[in-house]
Scaffold this active site. Structure first.
Site, PDB file in Angstrom:
ATOM      1  N   HIS A 180       0.589   0.246 -13.457  1.00 13.38           N
ATOM      2  CA  HIS A 180       1.373  -0.943 -13.776  1.00 13.38           C
ATOM      3  C   HIS A 180       2.849  -0.545 -13.896  1.00 13.38           C
ATOM      4  O   HIS A 180       3.166   0.456 -14.553  1.00 13.38           O
ATOM      5  CB  HIS A 180       0.880  -1.560 -15.089  1.00 13.38           C
TER       6      HIS A 180
ATOM      7  N   LYS B  85     -15.533 -15.902  -7.331  1.00 10.08           N
ATOM      8  CA  LYS B  85     -15.158 -14.515  -7.609  1.00 10.08           C
ATOM      9  C   LYS B  85     -16.377 -13.597  -7.577  1.00 10.08           C
ATOM     10  O   LYS B  85     -16.323 -12.473  -7.074  1.00 10.08           O
ATOM     11  CB  LYS B  85     -14.488 -14.454  -8.989  1.00 10.08           C
TER      12      LYS B  85
ATOM     13  N   ASN C 166      -5.838   1.722 -13.049  1.00  6.53           N
ATOM     14  CA  ASN C 166      -4.774   0.881 -12.489  1.00  6.53           C
ATOM     15  C   ASN C 166      -3.415   1.504 -12.766  1.00  6.53           C
ATOM     16  O   ASN C 166      -3.257   2.278 -13.706  1.00  6.53           O
ATOM     17  CB  ASN C 166      -4.840  -0.516 -13.129  1.00  6.53           C
TER      18      ASN C 166
ATOM     19  N   MET D 188      -4.075  -7.414  -6.678  1.00  8.57           N
ATOM     20  CA  MET D 188      -3.523  -8.518  -7.453  1.00  8.57           C
ATOM     21  C   MET D 188      -4.566  -9.503  -8.007  1.00  8.57           C
ATOM     22  O   MET D 188      -4.223 -10.583  -8.461  1.00  8.57           O
ATOM     23  CB  MET D 188      -2.493  -9.289  -6.601  1.00  8.57           C
ATOM     24  N   ARG D 189      -5.823  -9.116  -7.965  1.00 10.16           N
ATOM     25  CA  ARG D 189      -6.876 -10.002  -8.509  1.00 10.16           C
ATOM     26  C   ARG D 189      -7.277  -9.548  -9.897  1.00 10.16           C
ATOM     27  O   ARG D 189      -7.272  -8.350 -10.184  1.00 10.16           O
ATOM     28  CB  ARG D 189      -8.131  -9.948  -7.640  1.00 10.16           C
TER      29      ARG D 189
ATOM     30  N   GLY E 242       0.776  -1.239   0.000  1.00 11.72           N
ATOM     31  CA  GLY E 242       0.000   0.000   0.000  1.00 11.72           C
ATOM     32  C   GLY E 242       0.802   1.282   0.000  1.00 11.72           C
ATOM     33  O   GLY E 242       0.282   2.334   0.388  1.00 11.72           O
ATOM     34  N   SER E 243       2.058   1.249  -0.482  1.00 14.66           N
ATOM     35  CA  SER E 243       2.811   2.517  -0.498  1.00 14.66           C
ATOM     36  C   SER E 243       2.189   3.492  -1.489  1.00 14.66           C
ATOM     37  O   SER E 243       2.184   4.707  -1.259  1.00 14.66           O
ATOM     38  CB  SER E 243       4.293   2.280  -0.790  1.00 14.66           C
ATOM     39  N   ASN E 244       1.650   2.991  -2.603  1.00 15.67           N
ATOM     40  CA  ASN E 244       0.964   3.890  -3.546  1.00 15.67           C
ATOM     41  C   ASN E 244      -0.315   4.449  -2.931  1.00 15.67           C
ATOM     42  O   ASN E 244      -0.636   5.622  -3.122  1.00 15.67           O
ATOM     43  CB  ASN E 244       0.648   3.167  -4.854  1.00 15.67           C
TER      44      ASN E 244
HETATM   45  C1  GRF Z   1       3.217  -1.180  -7.643  1.00 17.39           C
HETATM   46  O1  GRF Z   1       4.477  -1.389  -8.224  1.00 17.39           O
HETATM   47  C2  GRF Z   1       2.151  -1.109  -8.702  1.00 17.39           C
HETATM   48  O2  GRF Z   1       2.614  -0.603  -9.912  1.00 17.39           O
HETATM   49  C3  GRF Z   1       1.769  -2.561  -8.884  1.00 17.39           C
HETATM   50  O3  GRF Z   1       1.834  -3.103  -7.588  1.00 17.39           O
HETATM   51  C4  GRF Z   1       2.784  -2.382  -6.802  1.00 17.39           C
HETATM   52  C5  GRF Z   1       2.113  -1.995  -5.528  1.00 17.39           C
HETATM   53  O4  GRF Z   1       2.998  -1.478  -4.580  1.00 17.39           O
HETATM   54  N1  GRF Z   1       0.472  -2.664  -9.510  1.00 17.39           N
HETATM   55  P1  GRF Z   1       2.419  -0.845  -3.233  1.00 17.39           P
HETATM   56  O5  GRF Z   1       1.538  -1.895  -2.576  1.00 17.39           O
HETATM   57  O6  GRF Z   1       1.651   0.370  -3.594  1.00 17.39           O
HETATM   58  O7  GRF Z   1       3.619  -0.528  -2.387  1.00 17.39           O
END
Ligand code: GRF
Length: 189
Positions: A108, A64, A106, A89-90, A13-15
């Protein structure tokens, strides 16, 4: 007007945290964090940031469809404009994606359409490309195939390690994701 978003995560969850910290300047509010696992560290970040959060444990649902119904129900409690995936990741079903058509976004960690899939950073590194990067895109029924909103290039130096590349990619993500969301929310896409 400030837009409402729901963020879906599976892991660190850093993003998510970065989006939360930049939400005011980017013109959105994270109304709810949804984690698909109780182990997702993102939940701890949400607690610290005082952001409402819910765990919808995928392993507790045999199908699902039932899991996605629970997500839809959680989202429907808020007046959500966009669903933002941040390390979720789903693979979402076509039904779910159609329900929120053009409203799921999303990030990526590669320059799509290269290096789709789970290991975008490592795959680019192992392939030996000299430039990789980050892509923010709308989610469609394919895997990492939706319309591209924004991209940033990241140079792979001669002495780059996988670890140093991962760090550079994440830094690029922290710049790109809020800026790309702002562009969408401002109606620029
Ligand atoms: C990121 O690299 C994003 O691009 C990918 O998953 C990673 C998530 O990192 N989809 P975080 O959980 O936000 O640290």
């Amino acid at each position: 007007m400030v837009k409402n978003i729901a963020v879906l995560v599976s892991g660190g969850g850093s993003n998510f945290e970065n989006l939360a910290l930049k939400s005011a300047e980017a013109g959105f509010e994270i109304k709810i964090l949804i984690a698909d696992s109780p182990d997702a560290y993102a939940v701890k970040r949400a607690e610290k940031l005082n952001i409402p959060h819910i765990i919808i444990d995928r392993s507790k649902y045999s199908a699902k469809k039932e899991f996605e119904t629970a997500v839809t129900e959680a989202v429907s409690n808020f007046n959500i404009d966009y669903i933002v995936l941040a390390g979720f990741m789903r693979i979402l079903s076509a039904e779910f994606i159609n329900f929120y058509k053009n409203r799921i976004i999303n990030i990526h960690p590669s320059l799509l359409p290269s290096f789709k899939g789970r290991n975008g950073i490592e795959d680019a590194y192992n392939y030996g490309v000299k430039v990789t990067g980050v892509t923010v895109h709308f989610v469609d029924a394919g895997i990492d195939t939706g319309k591209i909103i924004a991209q940033t290039a990241v140079i792979i130096e001669e002495d780059e390690t996988l670890l140093s590349l991962e760090e550079k990619i994440h830094q690029a993500e922290y710049e790109l994701y809020p800026a790309a969301l702002k562009k969408v929310l401002d109606g620029g896409v």
